[in-house]
Design a protein around this motif. Structure first.
Motif, PDB file in Angstrom:
ATOM      1  N   LYS A  85      35.657 -36.540 -12.609  1.00 55.62           N
ATOM      2  CA  LYS A  85      36.542 -37.104 -11.590  1.00 55.62           C
ATOM      3  C   LYS A  85      37.844 -36.317 -11.443  1.00 55.62           C
ATOM      4  N   SER A  86      38.264 -35.632 -12.507  1.00 64.41           N
ATOM      5  CA  SER A  86      39.588 -34.999 -12.511  1.00 64.41           C
ATOM      6  C   SER A  86      39.560 -33.485 -12.364  1.00 64.41           C
ATOM      7  N   GLN A 126      21.138 -44.515 -19.195  1.00 64.36           N
ATOM      8  CA  GLN A 126      22.423 -45.105 -18.796  1.00 64.36           C
ATOM      9  C   GLN A 126      23.529 -44.043 -18.781  1.00 64.36           C
ATOM     10  N   HIS A 127      23.474 -43.097 -19.706  1.00 58.04           N
ATOM     11  CA  HIS A 127      24.442 -41.988 -19.709  1.00 58.04           C
ATOM     12  C   HIS A 127      24.362 -41.213 -18.396  1.00 58.04           C
ATOM     13  N   PHE A 128      23.162 -40.820 -17.993  1.00 55.07           N
ATOM     14  CA  PHE A 128      23.032 -40.028 -16.779  1.00 55.07           C
ATOM     15  C   PHE A 128      23.270 -40.853 -15.518  1.00 55.07           C
ATOM     16  N   ALA A 134      29.542 -40.458 -11.090  1.00 50.73           N
ATOM     17  CA  ALA A 134      30.856 -39.807 -11.122  1.00 50.73           C
ATOM     18  C   ALA A 134      30.866 -38.421 -10.502  1.00 50.73           C
ATOM     19  N   SER A 135      29.710 -37.789 -10.401  1.00 53.74           N
ATOM     20  CA  SER A 135      29.679 -36.371 -10.017  1.00 53.74           C
ATOM     21  C   SER A 135      29.693 -36.180  -8.507  1.00 53.74           C
ATOM     22  N   ASN A 155      21.162 -37.325  -6.777  1.00 52.85           N
ATOM     23  CA  ASN A 155      22.000 -36.136  -7.002  1.00 52.85           C
ATOM     24  C   ASN A 155      21.678 -35.459  -8.335  1.00 52.85           C
ATOM     25  N   ILE A 156      20.749 -36.009  -9.112  1.00 47.41           N
ATOM     26  CA  ILE A 156      20.208 -35.295 -10.276  1.00 47.41           C
ATOM     27  C   ILE A 156      18.967 -34.582  -9.767  1.00 47.41           C
ATOM     28  N   VAL A 157      19.138 -33.288  -9.513  1.00 44.68           N
ATOM     29  CA  VAL A 157      18.163 -32.537  -8.705  1.00 44.68           C
ATOM     30  C   VAL A 157      17.216 -31.673  -9.526  1.00 44.68           C
TER      31      VAL A 157
END
Length: 291
Positions: free
Chosen positions: A92-93, A119-121, A127-128, A159-161
């Motif tokens: 995010k930053s 859950q992590h991904f 966020a990505s 978006n996890i491609v």
């Protein structure tokens, strides 16, 4: 994500004798890739030793590569770890405008369950701002991301491609290719099975040896993608011994020994890693002389 088809390389971070970052060596390394047919560059993956770089050094490494590359090749940035909320905050930053994708390793050391990995991904996906390449490397993380978990993730988070698959298991690769969504990409994270993976239906490799032998390794992958099996196999068998050598005493000590032989940068790594032994350096020197 056509940028991820072919050969990417996980760049090392060159060090001087005093273990400071060798930025001139890093520039030479970038140009060596561009001049010899590599398709994209991966910054601050495991091979780049980010665990032993300061925050300031990481920023300087990124800035140096971006400037030297000057838009010539797509760039992928490593953003991963075992603290999910810290990764979310970093995504995010951080200014990610120079990159086409994120490479994010499955959490290491904590040894999460498959549900924990999912859950992590999920959190990383939410966020990505960029497409994400999931990175499975159980020899380093302690947990294999099972094909069923990868397929679940790939179906749920668009978006996890892709996955950089480095379990070294061609059957696991085939399970992924068999069951994945049509547009989800399988990328080899294991140099020795990169060609078999491509011939099975993968899209390429994020390579370590590729940065030492970029012209031939990228040519091998292109042959594989085009189904030119005889030509691809000829290169595969030509480079096989070098792959064994560069991982014999761990990564990136081995590839840095080869890059030293090629006069790209020094062999230096940072503790707790140590430089390649004299015997290994001699084997690599002999390989390079006869290549």
């Amino acid at each position: 994500m056509q940028e991820l088809i072919g050969t990417g390389v996980a760049l090392v971070t060159p060090f001087n004798k005093d273990k400071s970052v060798d930025f001139e060596g890093l520039k030479r390394l970038v140009n060596y890739q561009i001049d010899n047919g590599i398709n994209y560059l991966v910054i601050l993956g495991t091979t780049g030793e980010p665990a032993t770089l300061t925050s300031e050094e990481k920023e300087l490494v990124k800035a140096t590569i971006i400037k030297e590359n000057n838009g010539r090749l797509p760039l992928v940035i490593g953003v991963g770890g075992n603290n999910t909320m810290a990764i979310v905050e970093e995504l995010k930053s951080t200014d990610l405008s120079d990159y086409c994708a994120i490479l994010s390793v499955s959490p290491y050391y904590n040894k999460p369950t498959q549900e924990g990995i999912y859950q992590h991904f999920k959190a990383v996906s939410e966020a990505s701002p960029l497409p994400i390449i999931l990175y499975n490397v159980p020899s380093r993380t302690g947990v294999n991301v099972l094909p069923s978990t990868v397929i679940r993730i790939s179906n749920d988070f668009k978006n996890i491609v892709a996955i950089k698959e480095a379990a070294g298991d061609i059957i696991q690769v085939q399970r992924l290719i068999q069951n994945k969504p049509a547009d989800f990409m399988i990328i080899s994270g294991d140099d020795m099975i990169a060609l078999p993976l491509v011939l099975a239906g993968g899209v390429g490799v994020i390579s370590v040896i590729g940065q030492g032998l970029p012209k031939d390794f990228s040519k091998m992958i292109q042959y594989g993608l085009k189904g030119n099996v005889t030509e691809a196999n000829a290169i595969h068998y030509k480079v096989m011994d070098s792959i064994d050598y560069i991982f014999e005493e761990g990564n990136p000590a081995g590839i840095k020994a080869l890059l030293k032989t090629l006069n790209i940068c020094s062999e230096n790594v940072r503790l707790p890693l140590v430089n390649a032994s004299y015997d290994l350096q001699e084997k690599i020197n002999t390989f390079a002389a006869n290549y």
